[in-house]
Structure formats: C-alpha cells, structure tokens
Design a protein around this motif. Structure first.
Motif, PDB file in Angstrom:
ATOM      1  N   ASN A 101      56.797  58.287  15.961  1.00 21.96           N
ATOM      2  CA  ASN A 101      57.435  59.823  15.725  1.00 21.96           C
ATOM      3  C   ASN A 101      56.060  61.049  15.563  1.00 21.96           C
ATOM      4  OD1 ASN A 101      55.947  59.017  13.316  1.00 21.96           O
ATOM      5  ND2 ASN A 101      57.952  59.662  11.942  1.00 21.96           N
ATOM      6  N   THR A 102      55.006  60.496  16.320  1.00 22.79           N
ATOM      7  CA  THR A 102      53.672  61.253  16.117  1.00 22.79           C
ATOM      8  C   THR A 102      53.129  61.538  17.527  1.00 22.79           C
ATOM      9  OG1 THR A 102      53.355  60.808  13.949  1.00 22.79           O
ATOM     10  CG2 THR A 102      51.741  62.186  15.156  1.00 22.79           C
ATOM     11  N   GLU A 103      53.000  62.779  17.983  1.00 24.06           N
ATOM     12  CA  GLU A 103      52.293  62.856  19.355  1.00 24.06           C
ATOM     13  C   GLU A 103      51.073  63.751  19.138  1.00 24.06           C
ATOM     14  OE1 GLU A 103      52.908  66.194  22.631  1.00 24.06           O
ATOM     15  OE2 GLU A 103      54.936  64.846  22.159  1.00 24.06           O
ATOM     16  N   LEU A 104      50.047  63.289  19.655  1.00 23.18           N
ATOM     17  CA  LEU A 104      48.865  64.187  19.971  1.00 23.18           C
ATOM     18  C   LEU A 104      48.718  64.574  21.306  1.00 23.18           C
ATOM     19  CD1 LEU A 104      46.122  64.802  18.364  1.00 23.18           C
ATOM     20  CD2 LEU A 104      45.133  62.864  19.234  1.00 23.18           C
ATOM     21  N   ASN A 105      48.398  66.242  21.346  1.00 25.00           N
ATOM     22  CA  ASN A 105      48.517  66.781  22.697  1.00 25.00           C
ATOM     23  C   ASN A 105      47.408  67.635  22.793  1.00 25.00           C
ATOM     24  OD1 ASN A 105      49.130  69.318  21.957  1.00 25.00           O
ATOM     25  ND2 ASN A 105      51.310  68.299  21.457  1.00 25.00           N
ATOM     26  N   ILE A 106      46.846  67.825  24.256  1.00 25.43           N
ATOM     27  CA  ILE A 106      45.908  68.811  24.669  1.00 25.43           C
ATOM     28  C   ILE A 106      46.826  69.907  25.644  1.00 25.43           C
ATOM     29  CG2 ILE A 106      44.057  67.558  24.237  1.00 25.43           C
ATOM     30  CD1 ILE A 106      43.802  67.388  27.004  1.00 25.43           C
ATOM     31  N   SER A 107      46.353  71.245  25.454  1.00 26.86           N
ATOM     32  CA  SER A 107      46.978  72.094  26.229  1.00 26.86           C
ATOM     33  C   SER A 107      46.035  73.220  26.681  1.00 26.86           C
ATOM     34  CB  SER A 107      48.391  72.504  25.709  1.00 26.86           C
ATOM     35  OG  SER A 107      48.068  73.340  24.618  1.00 26.86           O
ATOM     36  N   TYR A 108      46.576  73.900  27.711  1.00 26.65           N
ATOM     37  CA  TYR A 108      45.989  75.143  28.091  1.00 26.65           C
ATOM     38  C   TYR A 108      47.010  76.261  27.971  1.00 26.65           C
ATOM     39  CZ  TYR A 108      44.650  79.025  31.237  1.00 26.65           C
ATOM     40  OH  TYR A 108      44.255  80.170  31.885  1.00 26.65           O
ATOM     41  N   VAL A 109      46.859  77.391  27.326  1.00 28.52           N
ATOM     42  CA  VAL A 109      47.739  78.358  26.923  1.00 28.52           C
ATOM     43  C   VAL A 109      47.176  79.738  27.717  1.00 28.52           C
ATOM     44  CG1 VAL A 109      48.831  79.947  25.089  1.00 28.52           C
ATOM     45  CG2 VAL A 109      48.146  77.228  24.791  1.00 28.52           C
ATOM     46  N   LYS A 110      48.118  80.165  28.585  1.00 26.07           N
ATOM     47  CA  LYS A 110      48.021  81.590  29.070  1.00 26.07           C
ATOM     48  C   LYS A 110      48.883  82.708  28.858  1.00 26.07           C
ATOM     49  CE  LYS A 110      46.186  84.140  32.384  1.00 26.07           C
ATOM     50  NZ  LYS A 110      45.015  85.145  32.155  1.00 26.07           N
ATOM     51  N   VAL A 111      48.719  83.557  28.187  1.00 24.42           N
ATOM     52  CA  VAL A 111      49.486  84.760  28.125  1.00 24.42           C
ATOM     53  C   VAL A 111      49.063  85.818  29.075  1.00 24.42           C
ATOM     54  CG1 VAL A 111      50.582  86.492  26.536  1.00 24.42           C
ATOM     55  CG2 VAL A 111      49.906  84.105  25.738  1.00 24.42           C
ATOM     56  N   SER A 112      50.144  86.180  30.004  1.00 25.08           N
ATOM     57  CA  SER A 112      49.788  87.127  30.941  1.00 25.08           C
ATOM     58  C   SER A 112      50.162  88.651  30.271  1.00 25.08           C
ATOM     59  CB  SER A 112      50.691  87.028  32.221  1.00 25.08           C
ATOM     60  OG  SER A 112      50.509  85.833  32.808  1.00 25.08           O
ATOM     61  N   ASP A 113      49.103  88.998  29.547  1.00 25.85           N
ATOM     62  CA  ASP A 113      49.199  90.518  28.950  1.00 25.85           C
ATOM     63  C   ASP A 113      48.208  91.451  29.702  1.00 25.85           C
ATOM     64  OD1 ASP A 113      49.675  92.412  26.961  1.00 25.85           O
ATOM     65  OD2 ASP A 113      49.387  90.937  25.336  1.00 25.85           O
ATOM     66  N   ASP A 114      47.921  92.500  28.871  1.00 25.18           N
ATOM     67  CA  ASP A 114      46.907  93.598  29.574  1.00 25.18           C
ATOM     68  C   ASP A 114      45.488  93.074  29.695  1.00 25.18           C
ATOM     69  OD1 ASP A 114      49.342  95.252  29.664  1.00 25.18           O
ATOM     70  OD2 ASP A 114      48.801  96.403  27.751  1.00 25.18           O
ATOM     71  N   TYR A 115      45.368  92.032  28.924  1.00 26.99           N
ATOM     72  CA  TYR A 115      43.930  91.407  28.967  1.00 26.99           C
ATOM     73  C   TYR A 115      44.188  89.929  28.936  1.00 26.99           C
ATOM     74  CZ  TYR A 115      45.684  90.754  24.087  1.00 26.99           C
ATOM     75  OH  TYR A 115      46.257  90.779  23.268  1.00 26.99           O
TER      76      TYR A 115
END
Length: 174
Positions: free
Chosen positions: A147-161
């Motif tokens: 019941n436990t997951e370890l994860n890596i991710s890339y987060v991208k928010v397309s904002d003004d910057y």
C-alpha cells in the motif's frame, strides 16, 4: 485561442476518465501522499524548494492500465525579498507560488511493482497574480509495499513563466 483549445482538451481527458470509471469497479484505489521538489527554469531564480500534497482516485481498466482523477496542492517557497527582472530589481515581500492541480491520471503497469504514467490537466493559481496554466506531470513509480508507492516525476505548469521541477514523492493506498 491556445488557452481555449487547451481547456477543451483537458475537459475531454477528464470526460474520458469519468467514462472509464464506470467501466470496471472491481478494483479502485484512493491514493494520498506528499512530494518535495527542486524547481528549475525561471522559477529557480526565486525558489529552491517546493512541497506538495497529492490526492487521487484510480480505477483499473485492466491489469495493465489505470485511469482516474487527481488533485492536490503545490507550494514553491520564495527564498528572497527581491526579484531581479532584467535591468530592474524589485524589492518587496513576495508570496510563495501556489497551485491546485486538477488532472486526469493515466498509469501503465509493466509489472505489479513498477508503473509509468502521466497526470494531464490544469493547475489553478491560488496566490495573488498567479493565473495558473496547463499541467503536465510524467511520473515513474515503484511499490515499496502493498500500500505504499515511491515515485519520481517532472512537473510542468505552462504559465506566464517557466514553472518546472523535479519531484520525489510517496503515496499511500487506501
């Protein structure tokens, strides 16, 4: 025009997630956890740490594929009282950069303990002056227990910057 097209794509993806939820109800998962991230791109000039909360609901379409919905909270801590904007330096008390993502979830399970996927949606900006933007989070996860997951991710928010970061997180299955 680009923003309207993006919003329509997000609505379509969320609709697919909802319709998929009605397909199989024999295996569902509520997941919640936390993640920490290191910002890069434009945001790295003003922040060196991000902390967030992840909450999601997944439904198995098959042994190999999950879909669902996710939300949470992301807070990039601002590390100074001045912002260098080219030839001008602006002094002041700047708020942390905060988002609430709302996204469709897709996961592929090559094995029981390993998963690949992405969250695609919209990140709602909640601090003053933050307009929000498109949200994309490719993710790789490994089960460390039933019941436990370890994860890596890339987060991208397309904002003004450029709001981009690499994140390490832990999720708990309920």
């Amino acid at each position: 025009m680009k923003k309207k097209t993006f919003v329509l794509v997000v609505i379509a993806l969320v609709s697919v997630g909802f319709s998929a939820m009605g397909q199989r109800v024999d295996r569902t998962n509520f997941k919640a956890g936390i993640h920490g991230g290191v910002p890069f791109g434009d945001i790295s000039d003003h922040s060196n740490f991000e902390l967030g909360l992840d909450v999601g609901y997944h439904i198995a379409l098959s042994e190999l594929i999950d879909t669902g919905l996710t939300t949470g909270f992301m807070n990039a801590f601002i590390n100074n009282d001045s912002v260098d904007a080219g030839p001008v330096t602006v002094e002041g008390d700047f708020p942390n950069i905060q988002y609430v993502p709302v996204a469709a979830v897709f996961r592929l399970y090559p094995t029981y303990d390993f998963k690949l996927g992405a969250d695609v949606g919209y990140a709602v900006g909640i601090n003053d002056g933050n307009t929000g933007g498109g949200y994309l989070r490719p993710i790789i996860g490994v089960n460390v227990s039933g019941n436990t997951e370890l994860n890596i991710s890339y987060v991208k928010v397309s904002d003004d910057y450029d709001f981009s970061m690499a994140a390490l997180g832990i999720l708990f299955l309920f």
